[in-house]
Design a protein around this motif. Structure first.
Motif, mmCIF file in Angstrom:
data_model
loop_
_atom_site.group_PDB
_atom_site.id
_atom_site.type_symbol
_atom_site.label_atom_id
_atom_site.label_comp_id
_atom_site.label_asym_id
_atom_site.label_seq_id
_atom_site.Cartn_x
_atom_site.Cartn_y
_atom_site.Cartn_z
ATOM 1 N N GLN A 103 0.833 -1.205 0.000
ATOM 2 C CA GLN A 103 0.000 0.000 0.000
ATOM 3 C C GLN A 103 0.865 1.252 0.000
ATOM 4 N N GLU A 183 -9.150 -0.514 1.326
ATOM 5 C CA GLU A 183 -7.851 -0.344 0.665
ATOM 6 C C GLU A 183 -6.785 -1.210 1.331
ATOM 7 N N GLN A 184 -6.774 -1.256 2.639
ATOM 8 C CA GLN A 184 -5.822 -2.120 3.337
ATOM 9 C C GLN A 184 -6.080 -3.587 2.993
ATOM 10 N N TRP A 187 -4.760 -4.593 -0.612
ATOM 11 C CA TRP A 187 -3.328 -4.862 -0.765
ATOM 12 C C TRP A 187 -2.924 -6.139 -0.051
#
Length: 331
Positions: A103, A183-184, A187
């Motif tokens: 990320q 988003e975390q 990834w």
């Protein structure tokens, strides 16, 4: 007419979900206690001081993560096997799989991928209501959880068009979303797909078939009579290993156990999936042995179930590493 039928189907799915999911009886992991698929494991009384001590150890370890992974990986491995404190599990998983680094190296890319179209969109949408429907995050049709999962899976299908999307990926995405933002989680999914499960979602599922054969070979070494018994009834590893491995046991085990398996999986890699599979077959062999006794196939074993279960876990996680690598390289 088709539009009316689709609307009716949507309302029916919502009605069934509402009937099954009861927000008043949610367990500590977010699942409805009426769930048949994700039955909660009874909580044990834990020493509060011990829990706080483990949290502090993990907190200190995460502050110097790169250094400790280089100088004392065995300490990390043993602590993962003991179980990561749930309060720090998201941070630990991101560090273990490398999702946090990815990320940082690709700032803004997730937002760009989300905006792009994918030809997998319709397939992903069909699977949303089937995934963790008894969990509070995904129970609502079109709710926040399903929207985040859709966004995450569509972004991955754009990021890696060679793999695109496969049904089991929604289970991987879901468990990550239960612990961290989209988003975390994205990834972490990228890292798991590329580093831990390469080939698992390719055409023909060749990597899963390979690891299934590894598991069969290990069981044949440890309990040849069980292997012979399964073969005599035409039971192949692919009958059960595909769902076990593809979904990383998220559809198979009680949720507390799933999290512990993932703690080890993200630390030690895919060999953990094989070891857990061997352990499950050895545990199930007690029932199989009784069936074999009924047909006079073997003599009665005097080992008690409790002692046998403990020995299964100890054996598979302490002495199968070399065997796992041996069979994987041979095959």
């Amino acid at each position: 007419m088709k539009k009316l039928r689709a609307t009716a189907d949507t309302h029916e799915r919502k009605r069934r979900t509402c009937d099954e999911y009861n927000p008043q009886t949610v367990n500590r992991y977010g699942f409805s206690s009426s769930s048949k698929d994700q039955s909660p494991t009874p909580a044990r009384s834990q020493n509060v001081a011990l829990c706080r001590d483990r949290e502090q150890k993990w907190f200190e370890m995460l502050k110097t993560w790169d250094q400790i992974m280089t100088t004392d990986y065995n300490k990390v491995k043993m602590r993962c096997r003991k179980g990561i404190p749930h309060s720090l599990r998201a941070a630990a998983w991101r560090a273990l799989c490398g999702g946090a680094n990815l990320q940082h190296q690709n700032k803004g890319l997730f937002d760009e991928l989300v905006q792009k179209e994918s030809h997998w969109t319709a397939t992903i949408e069909k699977d949303l209501h089937r995934t963790y429907k008894m969990h509070e995050l995904f129970a609502e049709e079109g709710g926040m959880g399903q929207k985040e999962m859709f966004k995450m899976l569509r972004a991955y299908s754009v990021y890696n068009p060679k793999v695109g999307y496969c049904q089991g990926m929604s289970s991987i995405a879901g468990i990550l979303l239960m612990l961290m933002p989209a988003e975390q989680a994205f990834w972490c999914l990228v890292s798991i797909m590329d580093k831990y499960l390469p080939g698992y979602y390719s055409d023909g599922l060749l990597a899963i078939q390979l690891d299934g054969r590894v598991m069969e070979s290990l069981v044949a070494d440890i309990r040849p009579e069980i292997s012979t018994f399964l073969e005599s009834r035409g039971v192949q590893a692919t009958f059960y290993s595909v769902e076990w491995f593809m979904c990383v046991y998220t559809r198979t085990l009680p949720w507390a156990t799933v999290l512990r398996v993932w703690d080890m999986f993200l630390c030690e890699g895919v060999k953990v999936l094989i070891k857990v599979g061997v352990t499950l077959l050895l545990l199930a062999s007690v029932t199989l042995l009784l069936e074999m006794l009924a047909t006079a196939s073997i003599k009665r074993s005097s080992t008690s179930n409790t002692v046998y279960q403990k020995s299964c876990w100890k054996k598979t996680f302490s002495s199968l590493s070399c065997s796992t690598y041996k069979y994987r390289s041979a095959l």
